[in-house]
Design a protein around this motif. Structure first.
Motif, PDB file in Angstrom:
ATOM      1  N   THR A  20       0.834  -1.211   0.000  1.00 29.40           N
ATOM      2  CA  THR A  20       0.000   0.000   0.000  1.00 29.40           C
ATOM      3  C   THR A  20       0.870   1.263   0.000  1.00 29.40           C
ATOM      4  OG1 THR A  20      -0.242  -0.198   2.390  1.00 29.40           O
ATOM      5  CG2 THR A  20      -2.078  -0.971   1.064  1.00 29.40           C
ATOM      6  N   GLU A  21       2.063   1.155   0.582  1.00 31.07           N
ATOM      7  CA  GLU A  21       2.985   2.305   0.607  1.00 31.07           C
ATOM      8  C   GLU A  21       3.664   2.503  -0.745  1.00 31.07           C
ATOM      9  OE1 GLU A  21       3.363   4.340   3.252  1.00 31.07           O
ATOM     10  OE2 GLU A  21       1.765   3.147   4.172  1.00 31.07           O
ATOM     11  N   LEU A  22       3.674   1.458  -1.561  1.00 30.45           N
ATOM     12  CA  LEU A  22       4.406   1.527  -2.838  1.00 30.45           C
ATOM     13  C   LEU A  22       3.500   1.877  -4.021  1.00 30.45           C
ATOM     14  CD1 LEU A  22       6.611  -1.722  -2.556  1.00 30.45           C
ATOM     15  CD2 LEU A  22       7.375   0.644  -2.292  1.00 30.45           C
ATOM     16  N   MET A  23       2.178   1.834  -3.816  1.00 31.68           N
ATOM     17  CA  MET A  23       1.290   1.979  -4.967  1.00 31.68           C
ATOM     18  C   MET A  23       1.217   3.430  -5.461  1.00 31.68           C
ATOM     19  SD  MET A  23       0.404  -1.083  -5.569  1.00 31.68           S
ATOM     20  CE  MET A  23      -0.786  -0.877  -6.898  1.00 31.68           C
ATOM     21  N   LEU A  24       1.197   3.590  -6.770  1.00 35.58           N
ATOM     22  CA  LEU A  24       0.967   4.896  -7.402  1.00 35.58           C
ATOM     23  C   LEU A  24      -0.499   5.288  -7.249  1.00 35.58           C
ATOM     24  CD1 LEU A  24       2.718   4.433 -10.866  1.00 35.58           C
ATOM     25  CD2 LEU A  24       3.282   6.191  -9.175  1.00 35.58           C
ATOM     26  N   PRO A  25      -0.832   6.580  -7.335  1.00 32.02           N
ATOM     27  CA  PRO A  25      -2.241   6.955  -7.453  1.00 32.02           C
ATOM     28  C   PRO A  25      -2.867   6.206  -8.641  1.00 32.02           C
ATOM     29  CG  PRO A  25      -0.862   8.898  -7.171  1.00 32.02           C
ATOM     30  CD  PRO A  25       0.071   7.745  -7.333  1.00 32.02           C
ATOM     31  N   TYR A  26      -4.043   5.701  -8.469  1.00 36.25           N
ATOM     32  CA  TYR A  26      -4.789   4.885  -9.449  1.00 36.25           C
ATOM     33  C   TYR A  26      -4.192   3.490  -9.647  1.00 36.25           C
ATOM     34  CZ  TYR A  26      -6.901   9.396 -10.510  1.00 36.25           C
ATOM     35  OH  TYR A  26      -7.530  10.603 -10.402  1.00 36.25           O
ATOM     36  N   GLY A  27      -3.163   3.169  -8.846  1.00 35.35           N
ATOM     37  CA  GLY A  27      -2.589   1.826  -8.934  1.00 35.35           C
ATOM     38  C   GLY A  27      -3.589   0.780  -8.465  1.00 35.35           C
ATOM     39  N   LEU A  28      -3.472  -0.417  -9.035  1.00 39.53           N
ATOM     40  CA  LEU A  28      -4.460  -1.488  -8.787  1.00 39.53           C
ATOM     41  C   LEU A  28      -3.782  -2.733  -8.220  1.00 39.53           C
ATOM     42  CD1 LEU A  28      -7.466  -2.455  -9.304  1.00 39.53           C
ATOM     43  CD2 LEU A  28      -6.592  -3.426 -11.437  1.00 39.53           C
ATOM     44  N   ILE A  29      -4.381  -3.280  -7.164  1.00 42.51           N
ATOM     45  CA  ILE A  29      -3.950  -4.568  -6.603  1.00 42.51           C
ATOM     46  C   ILE A  29      -5.081  -5.561  -6.843  1.00 42.51           C
ATOM     47  CG2 ILE A  29      -3.272  -5.815  -4.503  1.00 42.51           C
ATOM     48  CD1 ILE A  29      -2.586  -3.058  -3.234  1.00 42.51           C
ATOM     49  N   THR A  30      -4.771  -6.708  -7.427  1.00 41.28           N
ATOM     50  CA  THR A  30      -5.795  -7.756  -7.546  1.00 41.28           C
ATOM     51  C   THR A  30      -5.353  -8.970  -6.751  1.00 41.28           C
ATOM     52  OG1 THR A  30      -4.836  -8.685  -9.585  1.00 41.28           O
ATOM     53  CG2 THR A  30      -6.554  -7.013  -9.853  1.00 41.28           C
ATOM     54  N   LEU A  31      -6.324  -9.614  -6.107  1.00 39.59           N
ATOM     55  CA  LEU A  31      -6.053 -10.854  -5.377  1.00 39.59           C
ATOM     56  C   LEU A  31      -7.074 -11.896  -5.802  1.00 39.59           C
ATOM     57  CD1 LEU A  31      -5.881  -8.481  -2.659  1.00 39.59           C
ATOM     58  CD2 LEU A  31      -4.354 -10.388  -2.182  1.00 39.59           C
ATOM     59  N   VAL A  32      -6.597 -13.053  -6.226  1.00 38.25           N
ATOM     60  CA  VAL A  32      -7.501 -14.171  -6.490  1.00 38.25           C
ATOM     61  C   VAL A  32      -7.423 -15.087  -5.274  1.00 38.25           C
ATOM     62  CG1 VAL A  32      -8.029 -16.123  -7.988  1.00 38.25           C
ATOM     63  CG2 VAL A  32      -7.270 -13.948  -8.983  1.00 38.25           C
ATOM     64  N   LEU A  33      -8.584 -15.253  -4.620  1.00 41.52           N
ATOM     65  CA  LEU A  33      -8.667 -15.972  -3.344  1.00 41.52           C
ATOM     66  C   LEU A  33      -9.298 -17.344  -3.569  1.00 41.52           C
ATOM     67  CD1 LEU A  33     -10.313 -13.055  -1.287  1.00 41.52           C
ATOM     68  CD2 LEU A  33      -7.867 -13.508  -1.570  1.00 41.52           C
ATOM     69  N   TYR A  34      -8.653 -18.360  -3.029  1.00 41.85           N
ATOM     70  CA  TYR A  34      -9.160 -19.739  -3.164  1.00 41.85           C
ATOM     71  C   TYR A  34      -9.587 -20.234  -1.789  1.00 41.85           C
ATOM     72  CZ  TYR A  34      -6.695 -19.533  -7.618  1.00 41.85           C
ATOM     73  OH  TYR A  34      -6.263 -19.165  -8.871  1.00 41.85           O
ATOM     74  N   THR A  35     -10.739 -20.872  -1.737  1.00 38.50           N
ATOM     75  CA  THR A  35     -11.233 -21.349  -0.431  1.00 38.50           C
ATOM     76  C   THR A  35     -11.334 -22.874  -0.374  1.00 38.50           C
ATOM     77  OG1 THR A  35     -13.496 -21.096  -1.207  1.00 38.50           O
ATOM     78  CG2 THR A  35     -12.564 -19.239  -0.007  1.00 38.50           C
ATOM     79  N   GLY A  36     -10.928 -23.558  -1.443  1.00 37.41           N
ATOM     80  CA  GLY A  36     -11.140 -25.010  -1.509  1.00 37.41           C
ATOM     81  C   GLY A  36     -10.046 -25.858  -0.880  1.00 37.41           C
ATOM     82  N   HIS A  37      -8.908 -25.273  -0.538  1.00 44.39           N
ATOM     83  CA  HIS A  37      -7.816 -26.061   0.046  1.00 44.39           C
ATOM     84  C   HIS A  37      -7.690 -25.744   1.539  1.00 44.39           C
ATOM     85  CE1 HIS A  37      -5.927 -22.187  -0.962  1.00 44.39           C
ATOM     86  NE2 HIS A  37      -5.118 -22.420   0.055  1.00 44.39           N
ATOM     87  N   PRO A  38      -7.051 -26.616   2.331  1.00 46.10           N
ATOM     88  CA  PRO A  38      -6.906 -26.341   3.753  1.00 46.10           C
ATOM     89  C   PRO A  38      -6.199 -24.995   3.984  1.00 46.10           C
ATOM     90  CG  PRO A  38      -6.248 -28.590   3.260  1.00 46.10           C
ATOM     91  CD  PRO A  38      -6.495 -27.917   1.938  1.00 46.10           C
ATOM     92  N   GLY A  39      -6.806 -24.149   4.790  1.00 43.89           N
ATOM     93  CA  GLY A  39      -6.226 -22.832   5.088  1.00 43.89           C
ATOM     94  C   GLY A  39      -6.713 -21.742   4.141  1.00 43.89           C
TER      95      GLY A  39
END
Ligand SMILES: C[S@@+](CC[C@H](N)C(=O)[O-])C[C@H]1O[C@@H](n2cnc3c(N)ncnc32)[C@H](O)[C@@H]1O
Length: 194
Positions: free
Chosen positions: A128-147
């Motif tokens: 969050t400290e490194l992102m440019l204005p209008y910078g985008l972070i995407t996360l693909v989250l998986y719930t099917g495996h342990p943890g």
């Protein structure tokens, strides 16, 4: 206008959004390079003048990514880093336009070696400290495996707590799909004018 299916999966949605946030010459980050599909995608978005930092804790993943980048003739614009993304402050000193996290385990690799809630959130805090204005972070989250479920909850809670005057957060899920379809979380930093 040709009409097409709009909602293929979380990874495709992440790429669709990322292609609107990243321009030629930008610096991007793949937090989990795995087999290199997302690294190659980012390397193509930033072009020859841009740069991509790609992290993974498995040499096997970095080797697979390197092969993919060489085949596409874009390896020179990517720094492959054999370390956890939670250590990114040691390696990345540029401002970032786009960062992709594809969590979970390496397809075709050790399914026990997965991303972990605490290190994922530690990496996000630094990012969050490194992102440019209008910078985008995407996360693909998986719930099917342990943890996976625990990680998805922790990351989602982290994103929910971001101040709304600094960040826009969305999530895409696929509620009518079977087998724990991955979820996309996308986080954009507000620009100065917003
Ligand atoms: C789902 S795979 C990534 C898929 C990849 N983006 C692709 O396009 O093929 C998740 C990867 O995260 C890696 N990983 C696990 N913990 C990590 C950490 N702390 N830092 C960086 N990578 C990590 C795993 O080794 C695995 O290769």
């Amino acid at each position: 206008m040709a009409k097409n299916r709009l909602f293929i999966n979380a990874v495709q949605e992440a790429k669709r959004l990322m292609s609107q946030a990243v321009a030629i010459g930008d610096v991007c980050l793949d937090a989990t390079c795995g087999n290199g599909h997302d690294t190659l995608f980012l390397a193509n978005l930033v072009g020859a003048q841009g740069k991509v930092f790609a992290f993974d804790v498995q040499q096997m993943a970095l080797d697979s990514t390197q092969k993919r980048l060489q085949l596409a003739n874009v390896a020179e614009r990517v720094s492959l880093i054999n370390d956890g993304h939670q250590q990114m402050a040691e390696y990345v000193h540029e401002k970032i336009a786009g960062a992709m996290f594809n969590l979970g385990y390496l397809p075709g690799g050790n399914k026990g070696l997965v991303t972990k809630p605490n290190t994922t959130v530690a990496a996000l805090d630094i990012l969050t400290e490194l992102m440019l204005p209008y910078g985008l972070i995407t996360l693909v989250l998986y719930t099917g495996h342990p943890g996976g479920e625990e990680e998805a909850k922790k990351v989602t809670a982290w994103a929910d707590a971001l101040p709304q005057d600094g960040w826009d957060v969305i999530s895409f899920s696929f509620p009518n799909r079977e087998n724990n379809s991955p979820i996309l979380l996308a986080i954009q930093k507000r620009g100065e004018q917003c």
